[in-house]
Write an enzyme that holds these catalytic residues in place. Structure first.
Site, PDB file in Angstrom:
ATOM      1  N   CYS A 185     -30.432  32.589  -0.182  1.00 35.81           N
ATOM      2  CA  CYS A 185     -30.044  33.713   0.676  1.00 35.81           C
ATOM      3  C   CYS A 185     -30.194  35.072  -0.008  1.00 35.81           C
ATOM      4  O   CYS A 185     -30.033  35.203  -1.210  1.00 35.81           O
ATOM      5  CB  CYS A 185     -28.604  33.502   1.164  1.00 35.81           C
ATOM      6  SG  CYS A 185     -28.184  34.555   2.569  1.00 35.81           S
ATOM      7  N   ASP A 186     -30.514  36.038   0.799  1.00 37.22           N
ATOM      8  CA  ASP A 186     -30.347  37.462   0.568  1.00 37.22           C
ATOM      9  C   ASP A 186     -30.882  37.955  -0.767  1.00 37.22           C
ATOM     10  O   ASP A 186     -32.049  37.768  -1.058  1.00 37.22           O
ATOM     11  CB  ASP A 186     -28.866  37.817   0.780  1.00 37.22           C
ATOM     12  CG  ASP A 186     -28.715  39.137   1.497  1.00 37.22           C
ATOM     13  OD1 ASP A 186     -29.389  39.332   2.515  1.00 37.22           O
ATOM     14  OD2 ASP A 186     -27.942  39.980   1.033  1.00 37.22           O
ATOM     15  N   CYS A 211     -29.432  31.693   7.370  1.00 36.35           N
ATOM     16  CA  CYS A 211     -29.185  31.924   8.805  1.00 36.35           C
ATOM     17  C   CYS A 211     -30.455  31.791   9.649  1.00 36.35           C
ATOM     18  O   CYS A 211     -31.534  32.184   9.234  1.00 36.35           O
ATOM     19  CB  CYS A 211     -28.566  33.290   9.014  1.00 36.35           C
ATOM     20  SG  CYS A 211     -27.003  33.493   8.137  1.00 36.35           S
ATOM     21  N   GLU A 223     -24.861  46.754   3.666  1.00 40.69           N
ATOM     22  CA  GLU A 223     -25.509  46.477   4.947  1.00 40.69           C
ATOM     23  C   GLU A 223     -24.582  46.892   6.077  1.00 40.69           C
ATOM     24  O   GLU A 223     -23.391  46.575   6.066  1.00 40.69           O
ATOM     25  CB  GLU A 223     -25.808  44.984   5.080  1.00 40.69           C
ATOM     26  CG  GLU A 223     -26.874  44.485   4.133  1.00 40.69           C
ATOM     27  CD  GLU A 223     -27.175  43.011   4.347  1.00 40.69           C
ATOM     28  OE1 GLU A 223     -26.381  42.331   5.009  1.00 40.69           O
ATOM     29  OE2 GLU A 223     -28.209  42.558   3.851  1.00 40.69           O
ATOM     30  N   SER A 263     -28.474  44.875   7.825  1.00 44.15           N
ATOM     31  CA  SER A 263     -28.728  43.444   7.748  1.00 44.15           C
ATOM     32  C   SER A 263     -30.038  43.138   8.451  1.00 44.15           C
ATOM     33  O   SER A 263     -30.445  43.846   9.381  1.00 44.15           O
ATOM     34  CB  SER A 263     -27.587  42.687   8.428  1.00 44.15           C
ATOM     35  OG  SER A 263     -27.981  41.386   8.779  1.00 44.15           O
TER      36      SER A 263
END
Length: 471
Positions: free
Chosen positions: A36-37, A109, A360, A386
């Site tokens: 993630c991210d 996600c 974000e 985001s």
């Protein structure tokens, strides 16, 4: 919450920590396992910085959830549901149903948010094996891909193929082309710029607009469209999109990849299996790509918008500035009905230095959507958004407020003019008035005076430079 201030700064910590361990041991080759991210760009940056044979294998995307009525769900439905409850168009019980069903299992996600965007970027860059960006986390195929990654790193060590043989100016151009076709997160601009910095490659923001003009937006994925990453996987994945681009001459196909072959070799068996998900180039969702760089007297060094997720009626907007110096102030105003149709919500002092950490703005943007204002209100910030953001949300405004950028000079009620078609963002003030305000401006002290965030704020670059540390 305040913890979000650490998200982007963790990217630099991740890259530094990997360098310390891998160089300190030292390793002959590495398999990186992000999901993630900030972990993904942090690992990409570490790979090119150390330049030892490396393969990246992500944990894979989450499957979408399903509501009782059969509607597909993801994380963003929950965030927007909070605003809908405040507006009165959703009950707490319905929000609870979203909460329990939107994220059904492991993985990044389910939409084309930042994590999945960057995993797809890794694949097109050539640092991940084909399938890296789209094979779902829970599929056996993901485990097979991981095994192949472990095998392949041995071949890369044997053949001495290194990340800087793969990450070139041309492979970065390929990444931007795919970015435009997919409509990826606006954070890809920040992270690809940072990656170019690590690789010592010339890289300018205008490249995004240049490529956007020739690469159409052909996949419409959540949050801007109806499809999810699993749909893209079923449609043939990233390789199928790349083949469409390559056949139209929109991709450099001689670039090396971690398969030990070149892009063109990997594309031989690729095909589009669901044309409803991957449209042809002559039938795109939009004629131009998913992202745009805006400039003007409000953002002379640039700003970023995910134009593929903006409603047509908001592509051109002019309205009064509503000024907020923190994200929390803006959320309070949105949820308590103090923002009106036509307003331009300005959230400043949330940049790399001013935040610090460039949080974000998922909560305020989701609140705008949940309150039913996403087709009536623009939101601009020197922070970022985001990948799940939709609407007329313009981030990375540079220079940031803390550095004395024009966004710091705005006053309540100033008229802000945005034209995404023309790639402009301006405040309707004369140069004389801006000069007068600039002379009177005094930057506030940094919000954090000790610890990691304090050090980060003192040395981090502007967002248009990737929010990086200098070499």
């Amino acid at each position: 919450h305040e913890g979000m201030k650490y998200s982007l700064p963790s990217r630099e910590l991740i890259a530094d920590s990997i360098e310390v361990m891998a160089k300190g041991q030292p390793f002959d080759g590495l398999v990186f396992i992000p999901n993630c991210d900030k972990i993904i760009p942090g690992m990409l940056m570490a790979a090119v910085r150390m330049n030892i044979p490396s393969v990246i294998i992500s944990g894979g995307p989450m499957l979408p959830g399903t509501a009782k009525d059969g509607k597909k769900l993801d994380l963003i439905n929950i965030f927007e549901g909070v605003g809908a409850v405040k507006r009165g168009s959703m009950t707490e019980e319905q929000l609870g149903e979203l909460e329990n069903n939107a994220c059904p299992g492991c993985g990044s996600c389910a939409g084309m948010f930042t994590a999945n965007s960057m995993n797809c970027m890794t694949e097109v860059l050539g640092l991940g094996l084909p399938g890296n960006g789209t094979i779902p986390a829970v599929y056996a195929e993901r485990f097979r891909l991981a095994k192949h990654a472990g095998m392949q790193v041995v071949s890369l060590v044997h053949d001495d193929i290194k990340p800087l043989d793969i990450v070139t100016r041309r492979s970065l151009e390929n990444a931007i082309s795919l970015d435009m076709a997919l409509g990826c997160s606006s954070n890809t601009v920040l992270h690809l710029t940072a990656l170019a910095h690590e690789a010592d490659l010339d890289f300018e923001l205008e490249l995004f607009n240049e490529i956007s003009r020739r690469v159409p937006h052909i996949c419409s994925l959540s949050p801007g469209g109806p499809h999810y990453i699993v749909d893209l996987y079923e449609a043939g994945g990233i390789q199928a999109v790349m083949k469409q681009l390559a056949e139209a001459g929109l991709l450099h196909t001689d670039e090396m990849t971690v398969t030990s072959g070149r892009v063109k070799d990997n594309l031989k068996k690729a095909q589009v299996l669901r044309p409803d998900v991957i449209r042809s180039l002559d039938n795109p969702y939009h004629q131009t790509g998913g992202l745009a760089i805006l400039r003007g007297n409000l953002a002379p060094d640039g700003a970023v918008v995910k134009q593929s997720a903006v409603a047509e009626e908001m592509m051109v907007h002019e309205g009064p500035a509503r000024i907020f110096n923190t994200e929390e102030e803006a959320i309070d105003a949105i949820l308590n009905n103090r923002i009106k149709p036509g307003d331009v919500v300005v959230i400043r002092y949330e940049g790399p230095k001013g935040g610090p950490g460039m949080r974000e703005m998922l909560s305020p943007t989701s609140a705008v959507c949940g309150m039913g204002l996403d087709k009536e209100v623009s939101l601009i910030t020197d922070g970022r958004f985001s990948g799940g953001t939709r609407g007329a949300c313009i981030g990375h405004i540079s220079p940031e407020a803390q550095a004395g950028g024009p966004i710091a000079l705005l006053k309540e009620g100033d008229t802000v003019s945005i034209n995404i078609h023309e790639k402009t963002i301006d405040v309707r003030l004369s140069e004389e008035e801006l000069k007068k305000r600039r002379e009177a401006f005094e930057a506030p002290p940094l919000k954090v005076r000790r610890g990691y965030l304090s050090r980060y704020a003192q040395i981090v670059s502007s967002a248009d430079k990737g929010a990086v540390y200098p070499h």
